[in-house]
Design a protein around this motif. Structure first.
Motif, PDB file in Angstrom:
ATOM      1  N   GLY A  66       0.823  -1.207   0.000  1.00  0.00           N
ATOM      2  CA  GLY A  66       0.000   0.000   0.000  1.00  0.00           C
ATOM      3  C   GLY A  66       0.856   1.254   0.000  1.00  0.00           C
ATOM      4  N   ALA A  67       1.905   1.270   0.816  1.00  0.00           N
ATOM      5  CA  ALA A  67       2.814   2.420   0.869  1.00  0.00           C
ATOM      6  C   ALA A  67       3.559   2.594  -0.461  1.00  0.00           C
ATOM      7  CB  ALA A  67       3.798   2.253   2.024  1.00  0.00           C
ATOM      8  N   LEU A  68       3.988   1.488  -1.064  1.00  0.00           N
ATOM      9  CA  LEU A  68       4.689   1.570  -2.348  1.00  0.00           C
ATOM     10  C   LEU A  68       3.767   2.080  -3.454  1.00  0.00           C
ATOM     11  CD1 LEU A  68       6.692  -1.790  -2.114  1.00  0.00           C
ATOM     12  CD2 LEU A  68       7.691   0.525  -2.180  1.00  0.00           C
ATOM     13  N   ILE A  69       2.537   1.582  -3.498  1.00  0.00           N
ATOM     14  CA  ILE A  69       1.589   2.022  -4.530  1.00  0.00           C
ATOM     15  C   ILE A  69       1.217   3.485  -4.313  1.00  0.00           C
ATOM     16  CG2 ILE A  69      -0.765   1.697  -5.415  1.00  0.00           C
ATOM     17  CD1 ILE A  69      -0.329  -1.356  -4.879  1.00  0.00           C
ATOM     18  N   GLU A  70       1.108   3.901  -3.056  1.00  0.00           N
ATOM     19  CA  GLU A  70       0.828   5.313  -2.759  1.00  0.00           C
ATOM     20  C   GLU A  70       1.930   6.214  -3.319  1.00  0.00           C
ATOM     21  OE1 GLU A  70       0.096   8.225   1.104  1.00  0.00           O
ATOM     22  OE2 GLU A  70      -0.209   6.065   1.310  1.00  0.00           O
ATOM     23  N   LYS A  71       3.180   5.786  -3.218  1.00  0.00           N
ATOM     24  CA  LYS A  71       4.290   6.568  -3.780  1.00  0.00           C
ATOM     25  C   LYS A  71       4.202   6.633  -5.299  1.00  0.00           C
ATOM     26  CE  LYS A  71       7.699   5.701  -0.182  1.00  0.00           C
ATOM     27  NZ  LYS A  71       8.920   4.992   0.174  1.00  0.00           N
ATOM     28  N   ILE A  72       3.831   5.522  -5.928  1.00  0.00           N
ATOM     29  CA  ILE A  72       3.732   5.472  -7.389  1.00  0.00           C
ATOM     30  C   ILE A  72       2.570   6.334  -7.884  1.00  0.00           C
ATOM     31  CG2 ILE A  72       3.255   3.972  -9.385  1.00  0.00           C
ATOM     32  CD1 ILE A  72       4.533   1.652  -7.679  1.00  0.00           C
ATOM     33  N   GLU A  73       1.408   6.173  -7.248  1.00  0.00           N
ATOM     34  CA  GLU A  73       0.162   6.798  -7.711  1.00  0.00           C
ATOM     35  C   GLU A  73      -0.107   8.175  -7.103  1.00  0.00           C
ATOM     36  OE1 GLU A  73      -2.395   5.425 -10.084  1.00  0.00           O
ATOM     37  OE2 GLU A  73      -0.335   4.825 -10.529  1.00  0.00           O
ATOM     38  N   LYS A  74       0.653   8.559  -6.082  1.00  0.00           N
ATOM     39  CA  LYS A  74       0.511   9.861  -5.423  1.00  0.00           C
ATOM     40  C   LYS A  74      -0.830  10.046  -4.729  1.00  0.00           C
ATOM     41  CE  LYS A  74       4.467  11.214  -7.226  1.00  0.00           C
ATOM     42  NZ  LYS A  74       5.331  10.071  -7.152  1.00  0.00           N
ATOM     43  N   HIS A  75      -1.470   8.937  -4.309  1.00  0.00           N
ATOM     44  CA  HIS A  75      -2.655   9.020  -3.459  1.00  0.00           C
ATOM     45  C   HIS A  75      -2.757   7.734  -2.647  1.00  0.00           C
ATOM     46  CE1 HIS A  75      -5.184   6.322  -5.924  1.00  0.00           C
ATOM     47  NE2 HIS A  75      -4.688   6.939  -6.956  1.00  0.00           N
ATOM     48  N   PRO A  76      -3.390   7.820  -1.460  1.00  0.00           N
ATOM     49  CA  PRO A  76      -3.456   6.650  -0.583  1.00  0.00           C
ATOM     50  C   PRO A  76      -4.300   5.514  -1.165  1.00  0.00           C
ATOM     51  CG  PRO A  76      -4.596   8.515   0.415  1.00  0.00           C
ATOM     52  CD  PRO A  76      -4.006   8.991  -0.868  1.00  0.00           C
ATOM     53  N   VAL A  77      -3.957   4.299  -0.750  1.00  0.00           N
ATOM     54  CA  VAL A  77      -4.686   3.097  -1.152  1.00  0.00           C
ATOM     55  C   VAL A  77      -5.240   2.468   0.125  1.00  0.00           C
ATOM     56  CG1 VAL A  77      -4.452   0.812  -2.201  1.00  0.00           C
ATOM     57  CG2 VAL A  77      -3.119   2.721  -3.096  1.00  0.00           C
ATOM     58  N   ASP A  78      -6.511   2.054   0.094  1.00  0.00           N
ATOM     59  CA  ASP A  78      -7.096   1.394   1.254  1.00  0.00           C
ATOM     60  C   ASP A  78      -6.406   0.051   1.486  1.00  0.00           C
ATOM     61  OD1 ASP A  78      -9.002   3.323   1.913  1.00  0.00           O
ATOM     62  OD2 ASP A  78     -10.474   2.490   0.512  1.00  0.00           O
ATOM     63  N   VAL A  79      -6.018  -0.188   2.733  1.00  0.00           N
ATOM     64  CA  VAL A  79      -5.384  -1.441   3.122  1.00  0.00           C
ATOM     65  C   VAL A  79      -6.156  -1.998   4.303  1.00  0.00           C
ATOM     66  CG1 VAL A  79      -3.279  -2.554   3.963  1.00  0.00           C
ATOM     67  CG2 VAL A  79      -3.114  -0.639   2.354  1.00  0.00           C
ATOM     68  N   GLY A  80      -6.561  -3.271   4.192  1.00  0.00           N
ATOM     69  CA  GLY A  80      -7.329  -3.898   5.251  1.00  0.00           C
ATOM     70  C   GLY A  80      -6.765  -5.239   5.653  1.00  0.00           C
ATOM     71  N   THR A  81      -7.416  -5.827   6.645  1.00  0.00           N
ATOM     72  CA  THR A  81      -6.986  -7.092   7.231  1.00  0.00           C
ATOM     73  C   THR A  81      -8.136  -8.079   7.199  1.00  0.00           C
ATOM     74  OG1 THR A  81      -5.475  -5.942   8.708  1.00  0.00           O
ATOM     75  CG2 THR A  81      -6.132  -8.153   9.353  1.00  0.00           C
ATOM     76  N   LEU A  82      -7.804  -9.326   6.904  1.00  0.00           N
ATOM     77  CA  LEU A  82      -8.810 -10.382   6.890  1.00  0.00           C
ATOM     78  C   LEU A  82      -8.356 -11.494   7.817  1.00  0.00           C
ATOM     79  CD1 LEU A  82     -11.475 -10.935   5.409  1.00  0.00           C
ATOM     80  CD2 LEU A  82     -10.168 -12.126   3.670  1.00  0.00           C
ATOM     81  N   ASP A  83      -9.191 -11.805   8.804  1.00  0.00           N
ATOM     82  CA  ASP A  83      -8.914 -12.907   9.718  1.00  0.00           C
ATOM     83  C   ASP A  83      -9.771 -14.084   9.272  1.00  0.00           C
ATOM     84  OD1 ASP A  83      -8.531 -14.714  11.756  1.00  0.00           O
ATOM     85  OD2 ASP A  83      -8.973 -13.299  13.360  1.00  0.00           O
ATOM     86  N   ILE A  84      -9.126 -15.157   8.840  1.00  0.00           N
ATOM     87  CA  ILE A  84      -9.873 -16.294   8.288  1.00  0.00           C
ATOM     88  C   ILE A  84      -9.982 -17.454   9.251  1.00  0.00           C
ATOM     89  CG2 ILE A  84      -9.254 -15.704   5.929  1.00  0.00           C
ATOM     90  CD1 ILE A  84      -7.295 -18.191   6.183  1.00  0.00           C
ATOM     91  N   SER A  85      -9.599 -17.252  10.506  1.00  0.00           N
ATOM     92  CA  SER A  85      -9.563 -18.383  11.430  1.00  0.00           C
ATOM     93  C   SER A  85     -10.926 -19.065  11.580  1.00  0.00           C
ATOM     94  CB  SER A  85      -9.037 -17.948  12.793  1.00  0.00           C
ATOM     95  OG  SER A  85      -9.793 -16.880  13.305  1.00  0.00           O
ATOM     96  N   PHE A  86     -12.026 -18.327  11.437  1.00  0.00           N
ATOM     97  CA  PHE A  86     -13.349 -18.919  11.563  1.00  0.00           C
ATOM     98  C   PHE A  86     -13.818 -19.610  10.284  1.00  0.00           C
ATOM     99  CE2 PHE A  86     -13.850 -15.211  14.589  1.00  0.00           C
ATOM    100  CZ  PHE A  86     -13.510 -15.955  15.689  1.00  0.00           C
ATOM    101  N   TYR A  87     -13.061 -19.475   9.200  1.00  0.00           N
ATOM    102  CA  TYR A  87     -13.473 -20.000   7.909  1.00  0.00           C
ATOM    103  C   TYR A  87     -12.677 -21.227   7.487  1.00  0.00           C
ATOM    104  CZ  TYR A  87     -16.101 -15.728   7.383  1.00  0.00           C
ATOM    105  OH  TYR A  87     -17.000 -14.716   7.564  1.00  0.00           O
TER     106      TYR A  87
END
Length: 195
Positions: A66-87
Motif C-alpha cells: 500500500g505504501a509503495l503504490i501510494e508513492k507510485i500513484e501519489k494518493h493513498p490506497v485502502d489497506v485492510g486485514t482479513l482474519d480467516i480463522s473462523f473460515y
C-alpha cells in the motif's frame, strides 16, 4: 534450555532442518517494489484498488505494498486485514459459525478491485477460506491474489495473479517467511522435516 543434570524429554513435534535462505531482506524489498508496479499496471492505476492482507504475514505485505503504490500513484490506497480463522475447513466445525462484521476488513469492499495477499501459496485452502470471508464483507468488482512465494502442491484450482517467486518444493519441505513486523527478522527460508 536443558543443562546436563536435567533429563531431557523427547519432543513430539517434528524437527526442522534449514536447507537454505531463498530471499534476503533486500530481495524481499525489490520483489515488493516489482509487485507494486505490476499491480498498478494491471489495474490501470490505483483509484479503485483495495489491498487486503490475510492474517498474519499477509497483513505486513499489504501495508508495505500500500505504501509503495501510494508513492507510485501519489494518493493513498485502502489497506485492510482479513482474519480467516473462523473460515478454515481444517478446524473443528462443531458449534455455530461466528459472525463477522463488515468493519473487520477496514473498508468497504463492494465494487472495488481487491488484491488479496498472503505470504505462501501451497494447497490453496487458506485462499479458499479467505475468499469465503471476503465475500461475507461484500461483493468486490474483482479479486486478484498476490503471494510472495508459490510453492506448488495445489489441492484446489487456485492460481495467483501476482507472484513474488515460484519455488517448487517437496512435500517434506516448508517455506518459512520471516517478516520484521511479525518475526523480528526479514528473510525467506527453505526448511525440511527431519525424522
Amino acid at each position: 534450555m536443558t543443562d546436563s543434570t536435567t533429563p531431557s524429554t523427547p519432543l513430539k513435534s517434528p524437527r526442522l532442518r534449514e536447507k537454505g535462505r531463498l530471499m534476503s531482506a533486500s530481495e524481499i524489498e525489490r520483489t515488493l517494489v516489482r509487485l507494486a508496479h505490476e499491480i498498478v499496471e494491471k489495474n490501470d492505476g490505483g483509484s479503485n484498488l483495495g489491498l487486503v492482507g490475510i492474517k498474519r504475514r499477509g497483513v505486513p505485505l499489504a501495508k508495505r505494498l500500500g505504501a509503495l503504490i501510494e508513492k507510485i500513484e501519489k494518493h493513498p490506497v485502502d489497506v485492510g486485514t482479513l482474519d480467516i480463522s473462523f473460515y478454515r475447513d481444517d478446524l473443528s466445525t462443531a458449534g455455530p459459525r461466528p459472525t463477522v462484521t463488515p468493519g473487520d476488513v477496514g473498508f468497504d469492499v463492494n465494487g472495488r478491485d481487491i488484491v488479496l495477499m498472503d505470504d505462501v501459496l501451497y494447497t490453496g485452502r487458506t485462499i479458499r477460506a479467505a475468499l469465503d470471508a471476503l465475500f461475507d464483507h461484500g461483493r468486490p468488482k474483482s479479486v486478484q491474489l498476490l503471494v510472495l512465494i508459490d510453492r506448488g502442491h495445489r489441492e484446489l484450482p487456485i492460481q495467483a495473479t501476482f507472484t513474488g517467486r515460484s519455488i517448487p518444493t517437496s512435500s517434506r519441505e516448508i517455506i518459512e517467511v520471516k517478516l520484521n513486523e511479525v518475526d523480528g527478522q526479514e528473510q525467506v527460508l527453505l526448511v525440511e522435516l527431519v525424522d
